[in-house]
Design a protein around this motif. Structure first.
Motif, PDB file in Angstrom:
ATOM      1  N   LEU A  61       0.831  -1.326  -0.108  1.00  0.00           N
ATOM      2  CA  LEU A  61       0.034   0.043   0.125  1.00  0.00           C
ATOM      3  C   LEU A  61       0.982   1.210  -0.104  1.00  0.00           C
ATOM      4  O   LEU A  61       1.824   1.548   0.853  1.00  0.00           O
ATOM      5  CB  LEU A  61      -0.940   0.089   1.223  1.00  0.00           C
ATOM      6  N   HIS A  62       0.786   2.092  -1.086  1.00  0.00           N
ATOM      7  CA  HIS A  62       1.645   3.277  -1.244  1.00  0.00           C
ATOM      8  C   HIS A  62       0.928   4.304  -1.286  1.00  0.00           C
ATOM      9  O   HIS A  62      -0.285   4.648  -1.669  1.00  0.00           O
ATOM     10  CB  HIS A  62       2.509   2.977  -2.493  1.00  0.00           C
ATOM     11  N   PHE A  63       1.856   5.381  -0.933  1.00  0.00           N
ATOM     12  CA  PHE A  63       1.059   6.930  -1.105  1.00  0.00           C
ATOM     13  C   PHE A  63       2.581   7.847  -1.134  1.00  0.00           C
ATOM     14  O   PHE A  63       3.586   7.332  -0.713  1.00  0.00           O
ATOM     15  CB  PHE A  63       0.213   7.371   0.064  1.00  0.00           C
ATOM     16  N   ALA A 118      -3.965   5.545   1.103  1.00  0.00           N
ATOM     17  CA  ALA A 118      -3.099   4.527   0.544  1.00  0.00           C
ATOM     18  C   ALA A 118      -3.613   3.725  -0.616  1.00  0.00           C
ATOM     19  O   ALA A 118      -4.849   3.520  -0.516  1.00  0.00           O
ATOM     20  CB  ALA A 118      -2.457   3.721   1.758  1.00  0.00           C
ATOM     21  N   HIS A 119      -2.848   3.482  -1.590  1.00  0.00           N
ATOM     22  CA  HIS A 119      -3.292   2.711  -2.725  1.00  0.00           C
ATOM     23  C   HIS A 119      -2.470   1.205  -2.740  1.00  0.00           C
ATOM     24  O   HIS A 119      -1.226   1.249  -2.761  1.00  0.00           O
ATOM     25  CB  HIS A 119      -3.265   3.347  -4.083  1.00  0.00           C
ATOM     26  N   GLY A 120      -3.466   0.427  -3.154  1.00  0.00           N
ATOM     27  CA  GLY A 120      -2.518  -1.017  -3.747  1.00  0.00           C
ATOM     28  C   GLY A 120      -3.575  -1.779  -4.292  1.00  0.00           C
ATOM     29  O   GLY A 120      -4.829  -1.536  -4.533  1.00  0.00           O
ATOM     30  N   ILE A 131      -3.283   1.180 -15.355  1.00  0.00           N
ATOM     31  CA  ILE A 131      -3.032   2.473 -15.806  1.00  0.00           C
ATOM     32  C   ILE A 131      -3.539   3.546 -14.973  1.00  0.00           C
ATOM     33  O   ILE A 131      -4.848   3.362 -14.632  1.00  0.00           O
ATOM     34  CB  ILE A 131      -3.516   2.572 -17.255  1.00  0.00           C
ATOM     35  N   TYR A 132      -2.830   4.390 -14.518  1.00  0.00           N
ATOM     36  CA  TYR A 132      -3.676   5.282 -13.618  1.00  0.00           C
ATOM     37  C   TYR A 132      -2.910   6.621 -13.759  1.00  0.00           C
ATOM     38  O   TYR A 132      -1.641   6.988 -13.813  1.00  0.00           O
ATOM     39  CB  TYR A 132      -3.452   5.105 -12.149  1.00  0.00           C
ATOM     40  N   LYS A 133      -3.856   7.743 -13.449  1.00  0.00           N
ATOM     41  CA  LYS A 133      -3.477   8.980 -13.665  1.00  0.00           C
ATOM     42  C   LYS A 133      -2.956   9.657 -12.345  1.00  0.00           C
ATOM     43  O   LYS A 133      -3.710   9.230 -11.266  1.00  0.00           O
ATOM     44  CB  LYS A 133      -4.489   9.948 -14.231  1.00  0.00           C
TER      45      LYS A 133
HETATM   46  C1  LIG Z   1       5.732   4.923  -8.856  1.00  0.00           C
HETATM   47  C2  LIG Z   1       6.963   5.367  -9.862  1.00  0.00           C
HETATM   48  C3  LIG Z   1       7.988   4.284  -9.847  1.00  0.00           C
HETATM   49  N1  LIG Z   1       8.855   4.853 -10.854  1.00  0.00           N
HETATM   50  C4  LIG Z   1      10.108   3.702 -10.955  1.00  0.00           C
HETATM   51  C5  LIG Z   1      10.822   3.600  -9.551  1.00  0.00           C
HETATM   52  C6  LIG Z   1      11.139   2.232  -9.751  1.00  0.00           C
HETATM   53  O1  LIG Z   1      12.651   2.021 -10.186  1.00  0.00           O
HETATM   54  C7  LIG Z   1      10.432   1.349 -10.562  1.00  0.00           C
HETATM   55  C8  LIG Z   1       9.474   0.584  -9.893  1.00  0.00           C
HETATM   56  O2  LIG Z   1       8.681   1.502  -8.695  1.00  0.00           O
HETATM   57  P1  LIG Z   1       7.739   0.686  -7.658  1.00  0.00           P
HETATM   58  O3  LIG Z   1       8.442  -0.580  -7.198  1.00  0.00           O
HETATM   59  O4  LIG Z   1       7.879   1.829  -6.417  1.00  0.00           O
HETATM   60  O5  LIG Z   1       6.706   0.434  -8.387  1.00  0.00           O
HETATM   61  P2  LIG Z   1       5.143  -0.054  -7.639  1.00  0.00           P
HETATM   62  O6  LIG Z   1       5.296  -1.024  -6.749  1.00  0.00           O
HETATM   63  O7  LIG Z   1       4.389  -0.488  -8.995  1.00  0.00           O
HETATM   64  O8  LIG Z   1       4.563   1.298  -7.057  1.00  0.00           O
HETATM   65  C9  LIG Z   1       3.119   1.746  -7.355  1.00  0.00           C
HETATM   66  O9  LIG Z   1       2.356   1.024  -6.712  1.00  0.00           O
HETATM   67  C10 LIG Z   1       1.117   1.553  -6.335  1.00  0.00           C
HETATM   68  C11 LIG Z   1      -0.187   0.643  -6.802  1.00  0.00           C
HETATM   69  C12 LIG Z   1       0.983   2.943  -6.526  1.00  0.00           C
HETATM   70  O10 LIG Z   1      -0.289   3.485  -6.505  1.00  0.00           O
HETATM   71  C13 LIG Z   1       2.170   4.047  -6.674  1.00  0.00           C
HETATM   72  O11 LIG Z   1       1.866   4.694  -7.672  1.00  0.00           O
HETATM   73  C14 LIG Z   1       3.376   3.206  -6.846  1.00  0.00           C
HETATM   74  O12 LIG Z   1       3.957   3.328  -5.457  1.00  0.00           O
HETATM   75  O13 LIG Z   1       9.516   2.630 -11.212  1.00  0.00           O
HETATM   76  C15 LIG Z   1       8.863   5.943 -11.701  1.00  0.00           C
HETATM   77  O14 LIG Z   1       9.819   6.307 -12.293  1.00  0.00           O
HETATM   78  N2  LIG Z   1       7.922   6.802 -11.356  1.00  0.00           N
HETATM   79  C16 LIG Z   1       6.817   6.431 -10.593  1.00  0.00           C
HETATM   80  O15 LIG Z   1       6.051   7.406 -10.381  1.00  0.00           O
END
Ligand SMILES: Cc1cn([C@H]2C[C@H](O)[C@@H](COP(=O)(O)OP(=O)(O)O[C@H]3O[C@H](C)C(=O)[C@H](O)[C@H]3O)O2)c(=O)[nH]c1=O
Length: 190
Positions: A61-63, A118-120, A131-133
């Motif tokens: 869960l991220h924010f 928080a979102h997940g 896909i999200y804005k």
């Molecule tokens: C979020 C983000 C990540 N990155 C890069 C950083 C890392 O090298 C790679 C993977 O990032 P991360 O592991 O944080 O990706 P998710 O686990 O899908 O994170 C997202 O997961 C949940 C569902 C969310 O709502 C958030 O938008 C976001 O936290 O993408 C970027 O370059 N830009 C970005 O906006």
């Protein structure tokens, strides 16, 4: 476009209209004007797109904390996922509470997750794409996370396998002792 309230004020379930014909369908997946006409006027500035290959992949869960907190408008481009929002605004009557909905290519549904939540999500099909804005740019120095299976939140994830997690998500903290960067105000109830 249909907009439905959820148990968490501010979190909305949005279903754009689809025009089907012999070729398939057409849908305006996002219209700032159409949303604003229904009281949702957000200036999004970044689109995110991720692919999760395996069923049972949990991201969250991220924010992002202020000053880079993000409103998110989430949809599923391919496959299916269970999308979750958790209220993390200190003082909120629904603090620590969650809502979750299946978003899929088939149902075309979207979830509006405002800043302060928080979102997940967990994937329900292989090769699922989300896909999200976002209403603010990526600011890793402001990122925060809560662990997906915190009993204090008690999300009823539709999991049929051991979850696939990032290293970060596997060790995220729980709500106990969490010092939220968000504070609820009565205006948020409006
Ligand atoms: C979020 C983000 C990540 N990155 C890069 C950083 C890392 O090298 C790679 C993977 O990032 P991360 O592991 O944080 O990706 P998710 O686990 O899908 O994170 C997202 O997961 C949940 C569902 C969310 O709502 C958030 O938008 C976001 O936290 O993408 C970027 O370059 N830009 C970005 O906006």
């Amino acid at each position: 476009m249909q907009i439905e309230d959820t148990a968490l004020p501010g979190v909305k379930l949005i279903t754009p209209r689809r025009f089907g014909d012999h070729r398939g369908f057409f849908s305006e997946s996002y219209s700032r004007k159409a949303l604003a006409e229904q009281g949702i006027d957000i200036e999004f500035c970044q689109d995110n797109h991720s692919l999760s290959a395996q069923v049972g992949t949990i991201r969250g869960l991220h924010f992002q904390a202020p000053p880079h907190a993000q409103d998110k408008l989430v949809r599923c481009g391919k496959g299916s996922l269970f999308d979750v929002a958790v209220d993390i605004r200190t003082g909120s009557p629904t603090y620590g509470q969650w809502v979750g909905y299946e978003l899929s290519f088939e149902n075309g549904r979207q979830l509006l997750v405002p800043a302060g939540f928080a979102h997940g999500f967990v994937t329900l099909l292989p090769e699922t794409e989300i896909i999200y804005k976002c209403s603010d740019y990526y600011a890793p120095e402001t990122e925060g996370a809560l662990v997906w299976d915190d009993p204090a939140i008690g999300i009823d994830w539709p999991l049929t396998v051991d979850p696939v997690l990032s290293e970060k998500d596997a060790v995220a903290p729980g709500l106990d002792g969490f010092d939220s960067p968000f504070t609820w105000t009565p205006e948020d109830a409006a």
